[in-house]
Write an enzyme that holds these catalytic residues in place. Structure first.
Site, PDB file in Angstrom:
ATOM      1  N   ARG A 129       0.799  -1.228   0.000  1.00 23.13           N
ATOM      2  CA  ARG A 129       0.000   0.000   0.000  1.00 23.13           C
ATOM      3  C   ARG A 129       0.828   1.274   0.000  1.00 23.13           C
ATOM      4  NH1 ARG A 129      -2.818  -4.057   2.326  1.00 23.13           N
ATOM      5  NH2 ARG A 129      -4.835  -4.421   1.328  1.00 23.13           N
ATOM      6  N   GLY A 189      -2.069 -10.347   8.858  1.00 18.97           N
ATOM      7  CA  GLY A 189      -2.090 -11.791   9.110  1.00 18.97           C
ATOM      8  C   GLY A 189      -3.347 -12.239   9.818  1.00 18.97           C
ATOM      9  N   ASN A 258      -9.656  -7.253  12.620  1.00 23.53           N
ATOM     10  CA  ASN A 258     -10.647  -8.139  13.239  1.00 23.53           C
ATOM     11  C   ASN A 258     -10.031  -9.000  14.343  1.00 23.53           C
ATOM     12  OD1 ASN A 258      -9.644  -9.355  10.472  1.00 23.53           O
ATOM     13  ND2 ASN A 258      -9.871 -11.045  11.913  1.00 23.53           N
ATOM     14  N   ASP A 301     -15.642 -10.105  10.225  1.00 23.55           N
ATOM     15  CA  ASP A 301     -14.392  -9.738   9.558  1.00 23.55           C
ATOM     16  C   ASP A 301     -14.396  -8.301   9.061  1.00 23.55           C
ATOM     17  OD1 ASP A 301     -11.793 -10.133   8.595  1.00 23.55           O
ATOM     18  OD2 ASP A 301     -12.506 -10.712   6.605  1.00 23.55           O
ATOM     19  N   ASN A 387     -13.808   0.061   2.697  1.00 26.51           N
ATOM     20  CA  ASN A 387     -12.669  -0.807   2.971  1.00 26.51           C
ATOM     21  C   ASN A 387     -11.416   0.068   2.996  1.00 26.51           C
ATOM     22  OD1 ASN A 387     -10.794  -3.190   2.840  1.00 26.51           O
ATOM     23  ND2 ASN A 387     -12.712  -4.295   2.538  1.00 26.51           N
ATOM     24  N   TRP A 388     -10.251  -0.518   2.780  1.00 20.70           N
ATOM     25  CA  TRP A 388      -9.004   0.231   2.952  1.00 20.70           C
ATOM     26  C   TRP A 388      -8.823   1.407   1.988  1.00 20.70           C
ATOM     27  CZ3 TRP A 388      -5.572   0.685  -1.017  1.00 20.70           C
ATOM     28  CH2 TRP A 388      -5.695  -0.223  -2.062  1.00 20.70           C
TER      29      TRP A 388
END
Length: 530
Positions: A129, A189, A258, A301, A387-388
């Site tokens: 990113r 992860g 999460n 999630d 989202n991101w």
């Protein structure tokens, strides 16, 4: 709404930088407020607003925008080659990354200056990113758990430092952030039950300065939000999203991911702090200043890592230092960033999973909407209402712009064991519809919403400018400019693939450029002379 200049001052404590950034040896302490000729960090500036004061390209002439150059990386296919990073621009050079690769490209012509390839030992190559720059050094994370420093002049490696354990299924994907003499690095992860954390490293040597874990310490009051110390110390909360920083308060802001096991919450009853929380840390010590949990006891999630955006605004007629986030769970939050106290919580997309809000402004999970063996219909889906890819805030319009998705899916429990490892369930998608929405930060009211054609959610960020423009992507590979006040589409071009990063802009030699990525290709647009 009339376009005004009522709020035009930079973020308090963040002086706008001018020609000083022309020096390759950029001083990180001066990196604040994106100047016209630079884009000094992936988020634009420390506020994370992704707002540019440039107005050469504006609502009156955007239809004349032309393609100025194209640069293709030819670095493979799929996640490995997709450019998710917003380039950093320093001294006329664009720097960006994909997993195991970094490039320096001339910002005027798109010609390659140098590239660097990392020899990987593994890790999940879902994306990179972005990079960070301080002085003559460039920093980036690798999927096999390293923070690496390169020389910006020639791309030669200066040092490498381990940031996580590949054997425990951690990996690196986040864009580092430079704060004075600290390089901030997060980790990713989800496949084993491991704790999330964030670190600070010395910019000259790579030496670890501090690490903050996304869980309380045993014996602290917040530890009671877990059923056991074992569950807490293996509870997730990865830190792979964007950051923001307020120099006046000396606070670093970010969200956490999460809890684990993912989806299956039976073995971790409680709120599960500090997962899915907005966190404020002192970047010199790594000490926690405050937290606000956006999704207590998440079972869907919905990582809370969406970009925090710093707003100097007014609430009830009084100036306030605010932080806003459009969260993956469908709620728009506005906090007092001095202390984390909630000011506003309101849905910005369909969300049926909460029973209401508690006294702290946090959504209360509805047990009937937690995943089940026979399935349960939930909104939003796992990909989330956002989202991101980062949103944008314009101080000229007072509007917060976000690519939002209304979606439903059925959530299932696959592993009903009290302690499943990693993932204990998943969702299967159904209907979805996306739109670019403009939110009034004071009320949470959606001022306008432009629905994208087709289904599915675009995974691209947003840019707003003083030219009364908002740039975003739709679900059909189009790069689109809209009127920032009214939401009317004014211009679009098809990139041949879905926009994969967030647009940025700068001015060099009197020409304003817009740069955006789709797949493995970087496109530079400008208002070229006829």
């Amino acid at each position: 709404m009339k376009l005004t200049k009522l709020v035009t001052q930079p973020l308090l404590g963040l002086a706008v930088v001018g020609s000083g950034l022309l020096s390759q040896a950029m001083e990180p302490a001066k990196v604040s407020g994106p100047p016209k000729d630079a884009w000094p960090m992936t988020i634009g500036d420390y506020s994370g607003r992704r707002f540019s004061t440039l107005a050469q390209i504006n609502d009156a002439n955007v239809n004349s925008l032309s393609l100025a150059w194209v640069y293709r990386t030819n670095s493979g296919s799929g996640f490995t080659s997709s450019i998710k990073a917003t380039p950093v621009l320093v001294d006329g050079i664009l720097y960006f990354s994909v997993p195991d690769k970094v490039w320096a490209v001339d910002a005027r012509t798109g010609h390659e200056v140098w590239n660097f390839t990392w020899t990987s030992t593994g890790g999940i190559h879902i994306g990179s990113r972005g990079v960070a720059i301080s002085g003559n050094s460039l920093y980036f994370e690798t999927p096999d758990c390293h923070l690496v420093a390169l020389n910006t002049k020639d791309g030669k490696e200066r040092w490498r430092s381990s940031i996580c354990d590949l054997d425990q299924m951690y990996f690196g994907s986040a864009a580092p952030l430079v704060i004075n003499n600290h390089i901030i690095a997060g980790v990713s992860g989800d496949d084993l039950d491991t704790p999330g954390y964030i670190e600070s490293h010395d910019p000259e040597s790579g030496k670890l300065q501090w690490r903050w874990y996304a869980h309380p310490q045993p014996g602290e009051p917040e530890a009671k939000t877990w059923p056991s110390t074992e569950a807490m110390l293996h509870g997730g909360g990865m830190t792979w999203g964007a950051y923001a920083y307020d120099p006046e308060l000396n606070l670093l802001y970010f969200g956490t991911g999460n809890p684990q096991p993912v989806i299956a919450g039976k073995g971790r009853e409680g709120d599960n702090l500090y997962t899915e929380s907005i966190i404020a840390l002192n970047p010199d010590t790594g000490k926690l200043a405050w937290y606000f949990q956006v999704s207590p006891h998440d079972t869907h999630d919905w990582d809370g890592v969406e970009a925090p955006v710093l707003i100097d605004g007014e609430i009830d007629g009084k100036p306030r230092k605010l932080l806003a986030q459009a969260s993956r769970n469908g709620y728009f939050f506005v906090l007092d960033r001095t202390n984390g106290k909630n000011i506003l919580s309101k849905t910005f997309a369909k969300a049926n999973w909460a029973k209401g809000l508690d006294a702290k402004g946090q959504p209360i999970p509805n047990p009937d909407k937690m995943p089940q063996i026979d399935g349960v219909l939930v909104s939003p889906n796992q990909a989330g209402a956002a989202n991101w890819p980062p949103p944008s805030f314009s101080p000229l319009t007072g509007l917060f712009y976000v690519n939002a998705t209304d979606a439903y899916s059925v959530y299932y429990i696959y592993d009903n064991d009290i302690k499943p490892e990693g993932w204990g369930g998943n969702d299967h998608g159904g209907w979805s519809q996306s739109a670019l929405r403009a939110i009034d930060y004071k009320t949470g009211e959606i001022k306008w919403s432009h629905t994208w054609e087709g289904s599915g959610g675009p995974r691209s960020g947003v840019l707003s400018t003083a030219g009364n423009l908002v740039f975003a992507a739709d679900s059909s590979s189009n790069f689109v400019a809209l009127d920032a006040v009214k939401g009317q589409p004014l211009w679009h071009t098809n990139l041949g693939a879905g926009m994969s990063n967030s647009p940025m802009t700068y001015e060099l030699d009197g020409t304003q450029f817009l740069v955006v990525a789709a797949g493995d290709t970087l496109f530079g647009f400008a208002m070229l002379a006829k």
